[in-house]
Design a protein around this motif. Structure first.
Motif, PDB file in Angstrom:
ATOM      1  N   UNK A 226       5.299   5.755  15.018  1.00  5.23           N
ATOM      2  CA  UNK A 226       3.854   5.764  15.264  1.00  5.23           C
ATOM      3  C   UNK A 226       3.370   6.999  16.003  1.00  5.23           C
ATOM      4  N   UNK A 227       4.283   7.804  16.514  1.00  8.67           N
ATOM      5  CA  UNK A 227       3.887   9.039  17.184  1.00  8.67           C
ATOM      6  C   UNK A 227       3.850   8.908  18.695  1.00  8.67           C
ATOM      7  N   UNK A 232       1.301   5.513  24.955  1.00  5.42           N
ATOM      8  CA  UNK A 232       0.147   5.427  25.850  1.00  5.42           C
ATOM      9  C   UNK A 232      -0.925   4.470  25.337  1.00  5.42           C
ATOM     10  N   UNK A 233      -1.299   4.614  24.069  1.00  4.87           N
ATOM     11  CA  UNK A 233      -2.420   3.844  23.532  1.00  4.87           C
ATOM     12  C   UNK A 233      -2.001   2.563  22.837  1.00  4.87           C
ATOM     13  N   UNK A 238       0.993  -0.887  26.284  1.00 11.18           N
ATOM     14  CA  UNK A 238       0.454  -2.153  26.793  1.00 11.18           C
ATOM     15  C   UNK A 238       1.565  -3.016  27.380  1.00 11.18           C
ATOM     16  N   UNK A 239       2.696  -3.081  26.691  1.00 11.49           N
ATOM     17  CA  UNK A 239       3.810  -3.906  27.172  1.00 11.49           C
ATOM     18  C   UNK A 239       4.383  -3.346  28.467  1.00 11.49           C
ATOM     19  N   UNK A 255      -4.561   3.519  32.617  1.00 13.58           N
ATOM     20  CA  UNK A 255      -3.952   4.739  33.161  1.00 13.58           C
ATOM     21  C   UNK A 255      -3.199   5.496  32.070  1.00 13.58           C
ATOM     22  N   UNK A 256      -2.483   4.741  31.254  1.00 16.71           N
ATOM     23  CA  UNK A 256      -1.726   5.360  30.175  1.00 16.71           C
ATOM     24  C   UNK A 256      -2.655   5.944  29.117  1.00 16.71           C
ATOM     25  N   UNK A 257      -3.697   5.209  28.752  1.00 13.75           N
ATOM     26  CA  UNK A 257      -4.641   5.703  27.746  1.00 13.75           C
ATOM     27  C   UNK A 257      -5.313   7.001  28.188  1.00 13.75           C
ATOM     28  N   UNK A 258      -5.523   7.133  29.497  1.00 12.66           N
ATOM     29  CA  UNK A 258      -6.246   8.301  30.014  1.00 12.66           C
ATOM     30  C   UNK A 258      -5.352   9.522  30.201  1.00 12.66           C
ATOM     31  N   UNK A 259      -4.047   9.345  30.106  1.00 13.66           N
ATOM     32  CA  UNK A 259      -3.140  10.449  30.450  1.00 13.66           C
ATOM     33  C   UNK A 259      -3.129  11.538  29.381  1.00 13.66           C
TER      34      UNK A 259
END
Length: 525
Positions: A226-227, A232-233, A238-239, A255-259
């Protein structure tokens, strides 16, 4: 105390030389994977991508997808260097009040910060910062990669499915942190046997003991398909965030989505006839620059009393500036090396010097059970006392000790770096001076004894340095001599590659039992 170590043992590593590509890494299997990528027509960045994931499986206590770091990239066709930083960040929801000072004593790990109650900034889920490695590698690959992402991550998936091989060195690493690993049920289930370090069958028998990394293999397979942003996204991110939250940490999926990792222009400076390109901002690159700027041009053909005295003075002054302006304080001299570095040069002269870390050995000593990943303890990089340059707070970049370097001198170009916490910058500075000031070969530089000056007044000197060098150092500061050993490391653990004309070479720290430089074997040869 008189050491019981042998006084006559000699250890050497031959330097690999070839017209093809070379990968120098702290684990030979990972270096071999990178060399195979080069043989398949991959760019230096492709090889670095494959090595990054593979080495995170093979020495998971040093680095991995849940860590951070930085890299320097040299593009031969453009004739210029680029810096990419993917340091960890503090979560947006972090509250400094959740890290109350104990009132007495110092922290029990790398940095002698004022102690926090229950070492909440050092160990456990409360010490976990936002990881950066996967996005950093992903951005580098997106810009420079030639081979599909999936093909570069898949070798790490296969290595993880084989399981972590436990030889004497792996068992030693696990034994060094058994008490801490036992505090997290998932870390204990992954690394320990009945609450103890894994045993090895017999002193002389061959053993193929392996620890299951099936959960990590599944996670890496998802990232391969998935890349990088899956980490992050997607569901992997999420897990991982759910696992950390359930264990009491403040990392969240937002936090992960924003990195995002950051490309930047490197710090570039000249010294004598040499030119250096180093990482800027919150890394050890500025400290490396300051140290070399304070070094006088040498009067000796080979580094002797004058040169080593200058190294000690320059490193002390550079660290003093770092403490005053960047907020990093002295590291415990007993702190184990807890990072990995590898360098790559391809047949076209493209280079990568890449450092990645979990910070402490085994990071937070917490495993995310859903992903099988060992998590970092990046929050320990922050000073828990408020009102200082590097104080703990929400949504802040961590100040790292990593120091990947691209250097040029005459027909030579090299990519150096090291693991070893605050020992890194002194080692990389001395190696760089060896090859630029004293025209040493790569082999001479990596075998030459060094000193460590990484905070405080005491200089740690390799006891194989000539007596006149030790005596000269002792005229200015306290000196402790020690042996260059496999464990513990009194000095940093470097790895580097060099290109001279159309010939490439590579070498790793001679005392690293797993480290090697591996040359590409051309498939059309």
């Amino acid at each position: 105390m008189i050491s019981s170590l042998s006084w006559s043992q000699l250890v050497r590593k031959p330097v690999v030389e070839t017209e093809h590509g070379v990968v120098a890494a702290q684990n030979r299997r990972a270096a071999q994977i990178g060399a195979e990528v080069l043989a398949a027509g991959g760019d230096a960045v492709d090889a670095a991508t494959a090595v990054s994931f593979a080495i995170g499986v093979l020495e998971p206590w040093m680095s991995g997808p849940a860590g951070g770091g930085a890299m320097m990239i040299w593009r031969a066709d453009e004739g210029r260097a680029q810096a990419l930083t993917y340091g960890m960040r503090s979560p947006m929801g972090l509250d400094p009040a959740d890290y109350p000072l104990a009132g007495t004593g110092k922290a029990g790990d790398l940095f002698p910060w004022d102690a926090v109650i229950a070492d909440r900034n050092v160990e456990g889920a409360t010490a976990i910062a936002v990881p950066g490695v996967v996005d950093g590698v992903g951005q580098a690959h997106a810009r420079f990669g030639r081979i599909p992402w999936r093909d570069l991550v898949t070798p790490a998936v296969e290595v993880a499915r084989e399981g972590l091989p436990v030889d004497w060195y792996a068992a030693l690493m696990i034994a060094s942190s058994t008490r801490s690993l036992a505090r997290d049920p998932d870390a204990a289930a992954l690394f320990l046997e009945d609450g103890q370090w894994p045993t090895i069958a017999g002193w002389t028998s061959l053993s193929d003991k392996r620890l299951s990394l099936d959960a990590m293999a599944t996670t890496l397979a998802e990232i391969a398909e998935k890349g990088p942003r899956e980490f992050y996204d997607g569901e992997v991110g999420a897990a991982m965030a759910r696992d950390v939250a359930e264990k009491g940490g403040c990392l969240r999926h937002d936090d992960l989505r924003a990195y995002r990792a950051e490309f930047a222009d490197p710090l570039v400076f000249e010294r004598g006839g040499a030119c250096f390109h180093v990482t800027p901002r919150l890394t050890a690159g500025p400290t490396f620059r300051d140290a070399l700027a304070l070094l006088p041009m040498p009067q000796e053909t080979r580094p002797g009393p004058e040169a080593f005295g200058a190294y000690a003075r320059a490193l002390k002054a550079a660290y003093a500036k770092r403490l005053d302006t960047m907020g990093d304080e002295g590291e415990s001299p007993d702190a184990p090396a807890c990072t990995t570095h590898f360098s790559v040069v391809d047949r076209h002269g493209n280079m990568v010097a890449m450092t990645q870390t979990l910070l402490s050995i085994f990071g937070s000593r917490v495993v995310s059970p859903s992903t099988g990943l060992l998590m970092n303890n990046g929050l320990m990089w922050f000073d828990p006392v408020q009102g200082r340059p590097n104080s703990l707070g929400p949504d802040k970049s961590c100040l790292m000790n990593v120091c990947p370097v691209i250097g040029e001198a005459g027909r030579r170009r090299f990519a150096f770096g090291a693991s070893g916490g605050r020992k890194i910058v002194g080692a990389v500075a001395q190696l760089s001076a060896f090859v630029t000031d004293h025209d040493m070969s790569l082999e001479e530089a990596f075998h030459h004894p060094r000193i460590d000056v990484s905070g405080g007044e005491t200089v740690v000197a390799d006891d194989s340095l000539p007596p006149k060098v030790i005596a000269a150092l002792e005229t200015e500061q306290p000196v402790v001599t020690t042996r260059r050993t496999v464990f513990p490391y009194a000095f940093a653990c470097p790895a580097g590659v060099m290109r001279e004309g159309d010939r490439n070479s590579g070498c790793t720290e001679i005392m690293s039992p797993w480290g090697d430089a591996v040359a590409e074997t051309r498939r059309d040869a």
